[in-house]
Scaffold this active site. Structure first.
Site, PDB file in Angstrom:
ATOM      1  N   GLU A  98      36.985  29.970  42.327  1.00 22.39           N
ATOM      2  CA  GLU A  98      38.348  30.390  42.680  1.00 22.39           C
ATOM      3  C   GLU A  98      38.253  31.885  42.981  1.00 22.39           C
ATOM      4  OE1 GLU A  98      42.836  31.135  41.035  1.00 22.39           O
ATOM      5  OE2 GLU A  98      41.511  29.882  39.819  1.00 22.39           O
ATOM      6  N   LYS A 146      29.893  33.610  30.283  1.00 21.26           N
ATOM      7  CA  LYS A 146      29.758  35.047  30.495  1.00 21.26           C
ATOM      8  C   LYS A 146      31.156  35.608  30.779  1.00 21.26           C
ATOM      9  CE  LYS A 146      29.039  39.071  32.499  1.00 21.26           C
ATOM     10  NZ  LYS A 146      30.158  39.903  32.977  1.00 21.26           N
ATOM     11  N   CYS A 191      45.302  36.250  40.616  1.00 19.61           N
ATOM     12  CA  CYS A 191      44.830  35.672  41.881  1.00 19.61           C
ATOM     13  C   CYS A 191      45.996  35.154  42.716  1.00 19.61           C
ATOM     14  CB  CYS A 191      43.856  34.520  41.624  1.00 19.61           C
ATOM     15  SG  CYS A 191      42.460  34.945  40.588  1.00 19.61           S
ATOM     16  N   GLU A 230      43.311  41.910  48.978  1.00 18.68           N
ATOM     17  CA  GLU A 230      43.878  41.721  47.642  1.00 18.68           C
ATOM     18  C   GLU A 230      43.917  43.061  46.913  1.00 18.68           C
ATOM     19  OE1 GLU A 230      43.581  38.081  44.504  1.00 18.68           O
ATOM     20  OE2 GLU A 230      41.695  38.965  45.125  1.00 18.68           O
TER      21      GLU A 230
END
Length: 421
Positions: free
Chosen positions: A226, A151, A260, A359
């Site tokens: 992750e 996906k 990331c 973040e």
């Protein structure tokens, strides 16, 4: 499908649903039972090697697709395509290297283990590095003898659809790789809940990762995650600043900061704080932002909501009177409808402010000073994240001390990125 460089739609994707996921899972299971498990590890490796070569042949095409779909400058899109080829090449060689063990036991007994594939695995791939993470997760799953239902993020599907077509061309059996496009709350949720999925790989936000773990736990399905980072670059006064500065810049502006492992915090020893900030500020002012096809330092952000997210962080910082050292420049050729953000360097960022804790996923670098090693460790470890860290010092003993004390999955010494750990 919207081009982030101008904000205009240029294609359409299928909005799949739970039934489409179920169809893909059934196709994968049929392939696994009837074909894939009957291939030897060496045969799987040859297929992956052919796919690696095919991807390498189509590097320019895949880079162009990624450039328009995700807004990546040419050199970054091309690097992702080449990385995808390398991942497939690596896993091709790994297929027949998955060995079991023999275990000493009681007299008269022989004990051994061997590795079994999970079967049908679900791979939820993010929009920031679709080709790289497809290669990393799907390549590894196929090498270990699994088949995959993938996906992609709704913002970044086109390159993976093309890679699946290339896989079919080189001889992958129908059902080995399945791409199902759609929204996360519809298709991603259905994938995580489907009883035919034996393992889930997810890269994305901590919030969604938590939801996937909860759903998968209801049927005891293993999950690999992750989930992001707020990675520090820790620079001591004895560091090679000529080497550090370009690495620090690249670590926050690559892919417009949508990474990331972006080095989003720079911790600088007090003795060199002012001169290094001046140097970093000059570098930021020289950065140029524009359409992906111009292949500048920074391209657009992926979508309007991501652009707004970055604006909200910077607005909060402004209201908190956090000083801005410098910004890059958005070129005149950039369409006003594109999703652009000038790289921004902030200084004296309070450790507890949200821009130092959360973040941002944009080209925003937060600088703060530290007094000594203990203070540097305290600042580095002061977030909920622990993905990557960079340590810049010529002192070998300090390198090892800091690497052990900083709570991070990867620590790079006088480097930042693959090969410098």
């Amino acid at each position: 499908v919207i081009d982030p460089s101008d904000g205009q739609p240029f294609d359409e994707l299928q909005r799949s649903n739970a039934q489409d996921i179920d169809t893909a899972v059934r196709a994968a299971r049929q392939c696994y039972d009837a074909v894939w498990t009957k291939l030897s590890a060496a045969e799987r490796g040859r297929l992956l090697m052919k796919l690696s070569a095919k991807v390498a042949e189509h590097t320019d095409e895949l880079a162009a697709i990624e450039q328009r779909d995700c807004g990546k400058p040419t050199k970054q899109a091309r690097a992702d395509a080449l990385a995808l080829a390398r991942y497939f090449e690596f896993y091709a060689g790994a297929c027949d290297k998955l060995h079991g063990d023999t275990i000493p036991y009681l007299d008269g007994y022989s004990v051994l283990t061997w590795r079994e594939p999970f079967g049908v695995v679900g791979n939820i791939v993010p929009w920031n590095y679709p080709m790289q993470i497809f290669g990393r997760s799907v390549g590894g799953a196929l090498a270990a003898g699994n088949v995959c239902v993938v996906k992609p993020a709704e913002d970044a599907c086109l390159s993976l659809i093309r890679v699946a077509q290339l896989a079919a061309e080189v001889g992958f059996p129908a059902g080995a790789i399945n791409i199902v496009t759609g929204y996360g709350h519809e298709v991603g949720d259905a994938l995580a809940r489907n009883p035919g999925i034996d393992h889930i790989s997810f890269t994305g936000s901590p919030k969604v990762g938590t939801l996937i773990q909860q759903v998968a736990a209801e049927r005891h399905c293993p999950v690999t995650l992750e989930l992001g980072g707020k990675s520090p670059q820790i620079i001591f006064a004895d560091a090679d600043l000529d080497a550090a500065v370009p690495m620090v810049i690249n670590a926050i502006v690559q892919n417009a900061g949508q990474t990331c492992s972006a080095g989003s915090r720079v911790l600088i020893e007090q003795a060199i704080y002012e001169p290094l900030l001046e140097r970093l500020g000059t570098a930021f002012e020289n950065l140029r932002v524009g359409p992906a096809t111009m292949d500048l330092d920074v391209g657009p952000l992926i979508r309007a909501s991501q652009q707004q997210r970055v604006w909200d962080f910077l607005s909060d910082a402004q209201h908190a009177n956090i000083p801005m050292v410098a910004q890059g420049r958005i070129v005149d050729e950039a369409p006003e409808t594109g999703y652009y953000q000038a790289p921004t360097l902030l200084r004296d960022v309070p450790v507890n402010h949200r821009i130092a804790q959360e973040e941002v996923f944009g080209p925003v670098l937060s600088a703060m000073a530290f007094k000594d090693e203990d203070h540097a460790v305290q600042l580095a470890n002061a977030t909920q994240f622990g993905l990557v860290a960079g340590i810049w010092t010529r002192d070998g003993a300090r390198q090892l001390r800091m690497a052990k004390r900083v709570q991070s999955g990867q620590v790079f010494i006088n480097n930042y990125g693959a090969g410098g750990g």
